[in-house]
Design a protein around this motif. Structure first.
Motif, PDB file in Angstrom:
ATOM      1  N   ALA A   1     -31.567 -34.137  -6.852  1.00 34.73           N
ATOM      2  CA  ALA A   1     -31.116 -33.722  -5.524  1.00 34.73           C
ATOM      3  C   ALA A   1     -30.702 -34.942  -4.713  1.00 34.73           C
ATOM      4  O   ALA A   1     -31.353 -35.976  -4.771  1.00 34.73           O
ATOM      5  CB  ALA A   1     -32.221 -32.966  -4.800  1.00 34.73           C
TER       6      ALA A   1
ATOM      7  N   GLU B   1     -38.809 -37.136  -0.592  1.00 35.96           N
ATOM      8  CA  GLU B   1     -38.369 -35.795  -0.184  1.00 35.96           C
ATOM      9  C   GLU B   1     -37.347 -35.219  -1.167  1.00 35.96           C
ATOM     10  O   GLU B   1     -37.423 -34.059  -1.552  1.00 35.96           O
ATOM     11  CB  GLU B   1     -37.753 -35.825   1.229  1.00 35.96           C
ATOM     12  CG  GLU B   1     -38.772 -35.900   2.358  1.00 35.96           C
ATOM     13  CD  GLU B   1     -39.478 -37.243   2.447  1.00 35.96           C
ATOM     14  OE1 GLU B   1     -38.870 -38.277   2.060  1.00 35.96           O
ATOM     15  OE2 GLU B   1     -40.641 -37.279   2.884  1.00 35.96           O
ATOM     16  N   SER B   2     -36.369 -36.044  -1.564  1.00 39.87           N
ATOM     17  CA  SER B   2     -35.352 -35.513  -2.470  1.00 39.87           C
ATOM     18  C   SER B   2     -35.926 -35.305  -3.872  1.00 39.87           C
ATOM     19  O   SER B   2     -35.538 -34.380  -4.583  1.00 39.87           O
ATOM     20  CB  SER B   2     -34.114 -36.417  -2.501  1.00 39.87           C
ATOM     21  OG  SER B   2     -34.403 -37.634  -3.117  1.00 39.87           O
ATOM     22  N   ILE B   3     -36.867 -36.163  -4.251  1.00 40.49           N
ATOM     23  CA  ILE B   3     -37.506 -35.997  -5.569  1.00 40.49           C
ATOM     24  C   ILE B   3     -38.325 -34.717  -5.589  1.00 40.49           C
ATOM     25  O   ILE B   3     -38.271 -33.929  -6.538  1.00 40.49           O
ATOM     26  CB  ILE B   3     -38.386 -37.229  -5.900  1.00 40.49           C
ATOM     27  CG1 ILE B   3     -37.478 -38.439  -6.156  1.00 40.49           C
ATOM     28  CG2 ILE B   3     -39.297 -36.962  -7.086  1.00 40.49           C
ATOM     29  CD1 ILE B   3     -38.203 -39.754  -6.314  1.00 40.49           C
ATOM     30  N   GLU B   4     -39.048 -34.462  -4.499  1.00 42.41           N
ATOM     31  CA  GLU B   4     -39.852 -33.241  -4.415  1.00 42.41           C
ATOM     32  C   GLU B   4     -38.945 -32.006  -4.496  1.00 42.41           C
ATOM     33  O   GLU B   4     -39.214 -31.081  -5.258  1.00 42.41           O
ATOM     34  CB  GLU B   4     -40.647 -33.233  -3.106  1.00 42.41           C
ATOM     35  CG  GLU B   4     -41.566 -32.018  -2.970  1.00 42.41           C
ATOM     36  CD  GLU B   4     -42.300 -31.981  -1.638  1.00 42.41           C
ATOM     37  OE1 GLU B   4     -41.715 -32.394  -0.623  1.00 42.41           O
ATOM     38  OE2 GLU B   4     -43.458 -31.529  -1.627  1.00 42.41           O
TER      39      GLU B   4
ATOM     40  N   ALA C   1     -35.961 -31.669  -5.834  1.00 44.66           N
ATOM     41  CA  ALA C   1     -35.422 -31.492  -7.184  1.00 44.66           C
ATOM     42  C   ALA C   1     -36.492 -30.995  -8.146  1.00 44.66           C
ATOM     43  O   ALA C   1     -36.238 -30.122  -8.977  1.00 44.66           O
ATOM     44  CB  ALA C   1     -34.844 -32.815  -7.688  1.00 44.66           C
ATOM     45  N   ARG C   2     -37.685 -31.530  -8.024  1.00 45.93           N
ATOM     46  CA  ARG C   2     -38.744 -31.165  -8.972  1.00 45.93           C
ATOM     47  C   ARG C   2     -39.232 -29.735  -8.775  1.00 45.93           C
ATOM     48  O   ARG C   2     -39.611 -29.064  -9.727  1.00 45.93           O
ATOM     49  CB  ARG C   2     -39.900 -32.160  -8.900  1.00 45.93           C
ATOM     50  CG  ARG C   2     -39.544 -33.506  -9.547  1.00 45.93           C
ATOM     51  CD  ARG C   2     -40.665 -34.506  -9.453  1.00 45.93           C
ATOM     52  NE  ARG C   2     -41.883 -34.069 -10.092  1.00 45.93           N
ATOM     53  CZ  ARG C   2     -42.169 -34.222 -11.382  1.00 45.93           C
ATOM     54  NH1 ARG C   2     -41.303 -34.811 -12.170  1.00 45.93           N
ATOM     55  NH2 ARG C   2     -43.308 -33.805 -11.865  1.00 45.93           N
ATOM     56  N   VAL C   3     -39.233 -29.263  -7.529  1.00 43.73           N
ATOM     57  CA  VAL C   3     -39.665 -27.883  -7.281  1.00 43.73           C
ATOM     58  C   VAL C   3     -38.607 -26.904  -7.821  1.00 43.73           C
ATOM     59  O   VAL C   3     -38.944 -25.912  -8.473  1.00 43.73           O
ATOM     60  CB  VAL C   3     -39.963 -27.659  -5.782  1.00 43.73           C
ATOM     61  CG1 VAL C   3     -40.223 -26.187  -5.500  1.00 43.73           C
ATOM     62  CG2 VAL C   3     -41.181 -28.495  -5.369  1.00 43.73           C
TER      63      VAL C   3
END
Lengths: 246, 254
Positions: free
Chosen positions: B74, B92-95, B97-99
């Motif tokens: 993301a 924030e962007s990693i979270e 994408a991972r969700v």
């Protein structure tokens, strides 16, 4: 790879019942330089948690005039898993875990008592066997308590999951790899407020309720172990010198 | 402004006369990028997210030699909000994408075995989430866009060590539709589909992905906490919203 049968005759591969935790041991004050620390063995997980601070927030502009900022680093040693040598530096999984762990402690620490300061929480996984984020949070809560940083409660974390139709608590690595659902949760035991919840796999609404129930029951055991670990150094002192103060 | 919003929400009101568990208007458009194998442009109110799908030939993961790969990332583009800054992915962007990744993976949205080509060769599906305008609730918009784009993704052909990406007619095999519902807690009030303003004053966030039968992913965020009753309530609403969201995806992928 063939999926192993994780539950045989109602027991799990390590001999546990579905609602049975692995053995947990916690020792405090094992890092002398830290404000508070804990070493934990949770089944085959080995975890160190250390807390530094409160100290001046650096760089200064990161400080908040109304409260302390919490920084959290969750990391795994490159030799902590049975697979190949881990890469150095945080991967995306570790960054996410650091974020959600930080958010647990932002809730629980009385951050408003320490404006413009920071509190650092370091969690290092030395040996991993599933459930390391839960172990890290549980150990960090003990490290924080021993540091004397005021907290609303001492949170615990544990994961529940599902194997076929059976809801199980505290998944080890093998179960984690092949289970049908995994749900790590952190809770403040005093009011059962939920501080962290993540989930993947599949759970019906009924299984979800059962998992949460199992987590709260396991929490009673974990909370007791945490409290005993925090008290132990003082009890040792009383046993050694107690008579002199009578 | 913040105090005003908090007061408004605690008195049971929301801007634009919205009920606490109503979505803003959702618009979904598929096939918006011709160079991608699949794409979708989703807006929820003023939030707008673009997802592009590319497929490349790759090696399988060692523990899943007969399955393709799913790689979700993301980008919170600086053009999407004055609060987004350029640079490497932040937590924030990693979270985010991972969700989205967890929801797609857990729901087995894509038939991963259909991505097998030959020994040691599989398709990797890249789901790239690009936030174009931020006004809250990126989780739901991103999963809607990813799901829609995947359903309209055409599979390239691998022939004589070459990837052919033109004149394709075989769609990627999608087995399951998963959607998410994201709630914000402001004070003691729960609301669905928070705007950017509402997110700026929320104390906690809760995302549930479900496929109509099972909960497929959960992510609680921020410092605030939830009571068990609140969680039960959100799970209930999440399942109630499933058909409404699924219908929007189906209409956009006809």
């Amino acid at each position: 790879m063939e999926k192993p049968q994780l539950i045989v005759n109602g027991l799990r591969l390590d001999g546990r019942k579905p609602d049975e935790l692995r053995p947990i041991k916690i020792e405090t004050d094992i890092i002398k330089n830290a404000s508070g620390s804990a070493y934990m063995e949770w089944g085959n997980n080995k975890v160190i948690a250390a807390v530094y601070g409160p100290k001046e927030a650096l760089p200064k502009h990161t400080g908040d005039p109304e409260k302390a900022i919490i920084k959290c680093v969750y990391s795994m040693t490159p030799f902590s898993s049975l697979e190949e040598h881990g890469r150095s530096g945080p991967n995306r999984r570790a960054i996410e875990i650091s974020k959600v762990t930080k958010e647990v402690f932002e809730n629980i620490i009385l951050v408003e008592n320490f404006p413009r300061s920071e509190i650092d929480i370091f969690i290092e996984i030395l040996q991993a066997d599933g459930g390391t984020r839960a172990a890290g949070i549980t150990a960090a809560a003990v490290a924080l308590a021993t540091s004397g940083i005021p907290m609303r409660d001492i949170p615990y974390a544990v994961s529940a999951g599902r194997v076929g139709d059976t809801v199980i608590i505290d998944l080890n690595k093998l179960e984690d790899n092949y289970s049908d659902a995994d749900m790590p949760v952190a809770i403040a035991p005093r009011n059962n407020e939920i501080l962290l919840m993540q989930m993947d796999g599949g759970l019906t609404r009924e299984q979800f309720k059962k998992a949460l129930e199992m987590i709260k029951n396991a929490g009673k055991v974990i909370t007791k172990i945490q409290r005993e670990a925090i008290k132990k150094p003082y009890e040792d002192l009383i046993n050694k010198y107690g008579a002199k103060y009578e | 402004m913040n105090d005003y919003l908090k007061e408004l929400i605690s008195s049971g009101l929301r801007s634009h006369d919205r009920g606490n568990f109503d979505y803003r208007e959702i618009k979904i458009k598929s096939d918006v990028i011709k160079t991608a194998e699949g794409s979708a442009d989703v807006s929820i109110g003023d939030t707008r997210v673009l997802v592009g799908i590319k497929l490349d030939v790759d090696e399988p993961m060692p523990d899943k030699p007969d399955e393709g790969n799913l790689i979700t990332s993301a980008e919170l583009l600086p053009l999407a909000s004055p609060d987004f800054e350029p640079g490497p992915p932040n937590p924030e962007s990693i979270e985010l994408a991972r969700v989205v990744d967890r929801a797609l993976r857990s729901a087995e949205a894509i038939d991963m075995k259909s991505l097998f080509i030959e020994e040691n060769k599989v398709w990797s599906v890249f789901v790239d989430i690009y936030v174009l305008n931020y006004d809250g609730n990126l989780f739901d918009a991103s999963l809607l866009a990813a799901m829609t784009a995947l359903m309209k993704t055409k599979k390239p052909i691998y022939k004589d060590n070459k990837v052919i990406r033109e004149n394709l007619n075989e769609y990627l095999k999608v087995n399951n539709i998963v959607v998410s519902t994201t709630f914000a807690k402001i004070g003691d009030i729960l609301i669905l589909d928070p705007t950017g303003e509402e997110e700026s004053i929320m104390n906690a966030r809760y995302t549930i992905a479900n496929d109509g039968n099972n909960i497929r992913a959960i992510q609680k965020g921020l410092y605030g906490s939830f009571k068990e009753e609140e969680i039960d309530n959100m799970v209930e609403i999440s399942f109630k919203k499933y058909n409404e969201l699924k219908l929007l995806i189906e209409n956009a992928t006809k």
